[in-house]
Design a protein around this motif. Structure first.
Motif, PDB file in Angstrom:
ATOM      1  N   LYS A  17       0.762  -1.026   0.101  1.00  0.00           N
ATOM      2  CA  LYS A  17       0.095  -0.055  -0.114  1.00  0.00           C
ATOM      3  C   LYS A  17       0.897   1.261   0.060  1.00  0.00           C
ATOM      4  CE  LYS A  17      -3.766  -1.897   2.380  1.00  0.00           C
ATOM      5  NZ  LYS A  17      -4.721  -1.859   3.465  1.00  0.00           N
ATOM      6  N   GLU A  18       1.837   1.210   0.946  1.00  0.00           N
ATOM      7  CA  GLU A  18       2.800   2.452   0.885  1.00  0.00           C
ATOM      8  C   GLU A  18       3.683   2.607  -0.451  1.00  0.00           C
ATOM      9  OE1 GLU A  18       6.828   3.784   3.138  1.00  0.00           O
ATOM     10  OE2 GLU A  18       5.994   1.979   3.532  1.00  0.00           O
ATOM     11  N   ALA A  19       3.788   1.527  -1.136  1.00  0.00           N
ATOM     12  CA  ALA A  19       4.632   1.668  -2.443  1.00  0.00           C
ATOM     13  C   ALA A  19       3.598   2.341  -3.456  1.00  0.00           C
ATOM     14  CB  ALA A  19       4.974   0.303  -2.752  1.00  0.00           C
ATOM     15  N   GLU A  24       2.463   6.427  -7.036  1.00  0.00           N
ATOM     16  CA  GLU A  24       1.288   7.224  -7.634  1.00  0.00           C
ATOM     17  C   GLU A  24       1.781   8.648  -7.718  1.00  0.00           C
ATOM     18  OE1 GLU A  24      -3.588   8.030  -6.646  1.00  0.00           O
ATOM     19  OE2 GLU A  24      -2.207   7.496  -5.058  1.00  0.00           O
ATOM     20  N   LYS A  25       2.290   9.093  -6.553  1.00  0.00           N
ATOM     21  CA  LYS A  25       2.629  10.526  -6.418  1.00  0.00           C
ATOM     22  C   LYS A  25       3.751  10.741  -7.379  1.00  0.00           C
ATOM     23  CE  LYS A  25       4.170  14.094  -2.860  1.00  0.00           C
ATOM     24  NZ  LYS A  25       4.306  14.027  -1.560  1.00  0.00           N
ATOM     25  N   ALA A  26       4.979   9.926  -7.081  1.00  0.00           N
ATOM     26  CA  ALA A  26       6.289  10.065  -7.764  1.00  0.00           C
ATOM     27  C   ALA A  26       5.997  10.183  -9.357  1.00  0.00           C
ATOM     28  CB  ALA A  26       7.282   8.971  -7.297  1.00  0.00           C
ATOM     29  N   GLY A  48       2.928  10.432 -11.071  1.00  0.00           N
ATOM     30  CA  GLY A  48       1.794  10.966 -11.513  1.00  0.00           C
ATOM     31  C   GLY A  48       0.627  10.092 -12.072  1.00  0.00           C
ATOM     32  N   GLY A  49       0.686   9.004 -11.198  1.00  0.00           N
ATOM     33  CA  GLY A  49      -0.407   7.950 -11.731  1.00  0.00           C
ATOM     34  C   GLY A  49      -1.551   7.994 -10.943  1.00  0.00           C
ATOM     35  N   LYS A  50      -2.436   7.082 -11.290  1.00  0.00           N
ATOM     36  CA  LYS A  50      -3.838   6.802 -10.629  1.00  0.00           C
ATOM     37  C   LYS A  50      -4.084   5.248 -10.155  1.00  0.00           C
ATOM     38  CE  LYS A  50      -9.001   7.655 -11.852  1.00  0.00           C
ATOM     39  NZ  LYS A  50      -8.928   7.343 -10.251  1.00  0.00           N
ATOM     40  N   VAL A  51      -4.628   5.565  -9.053  1.00  0.00           N
ATOM     41  CA  VAL A  51      -4.557   4.031  -8.483  1.00  0.00           C
ATOM     42  C   VAL A  51      -5.780   3.582  -9.050  1.00  0.00           C
ATOM     43  CG1 VAL A  51      -5.152   2.503  -6.297  1.00  0.00           C
ATOM     44  CG2 VAL A  51      -3.404   4.540  -6.306  1.00  0.00           C
ATOM     45  N   ILE A  52      -5.845   2.433  -9.614  1.00  0.00           N
ATOM     46  CA  ILE A  52      -7.026   1.901 -10.139  1.00  0.00           C
ATOM     47  C   ILE A  52      -7.842   0.825  -9.052  1.00  0.00           C
ATOM     48  CG2 ILE A  52      -8.233   0.342 -12.147  1.00  0.00           C
ATOM     49  CD1 ILE A  52      -6.992   3.023 -13.170  1.00  0.00           C
ATOM     50  N   GLY A  53      -7.164   0.302  -8.450  1.00  0.00           N
ATOM     51  CA  GLY A  53      -7.778  -0.446  -7.217  1.00  0.00           C
ATOM     52  C   GLY A  53      -6.753  -1.063  -6.475  1.00  0.00           C
TER      53      GLY A  53
END
Length: 143
Positions: free
Chosen positions: A16-18, A23-25, A27-32
């Protein structure tokens, strides 16, 4: 025939931390994010609370690419290392510098960002999770 490949990163309880770090580093988007505890209970194989909280599968969309993750099942062997490296190809040098700096947080520079024969800006960084990234700005293609 079309085929798609994506990196799948395995962690030992800190997925989860990774996922949120990348996501931040990047510029992504968590899908699930699905944990082992999200699955139907199996009375023949009960899960401890620690096992229930581990990530069974996570999906992060970065541009048109997919990064997938999971934690090891408790008790399974885990060996961090350089068995998987991620190559990132931002088109702009400024974006490459941002990504490199974000991944450097808690990590280690393997090769500083620099001009190479194949790229105006290329570098290698090992992040705080032990994952190695190659940041490579593509050369301008002649038209």
């Amino acid at each position: 025939m079309s085929i798609s490949l994506n990196p799948y990163l395995i962690f030992d309880g800190n997925t989860k931390e990774a996922v949120h770090f990348y996501e931040k580093a990047l510029g992504g988007k968590v899908i699930g994010i699905m944990t082992f505890g999200d699955m139907p209970a199996d009375p023949n194989h009960p899960l401890t609370d620690d096992m229930k909280d581990r990530v069974m599968h996570a999906h992060l969309k970065v541009g048109d690419s997919d990064l997938m993750f999971s934690d090891t099942f408790p008790g399974m062997p885990y060996q961090p290392g350089d068995t998987v490296q991620i190559a990132i190809h931002p088109r702009e040098e400024a974006r490459a510098r941002e990504i490199f700096a974000a991944l450097e947080d808690g990590g280690q520079v393997v090769m500083s960002l620099q001009k190479t024969d194949w790229s105006p800006l290329y570098g290698i960084i090992k992040d705080k999770f032990g994952v190695t990234f190659q940041v490579n700005v593509p050369m301008e293609q002649p038209h």
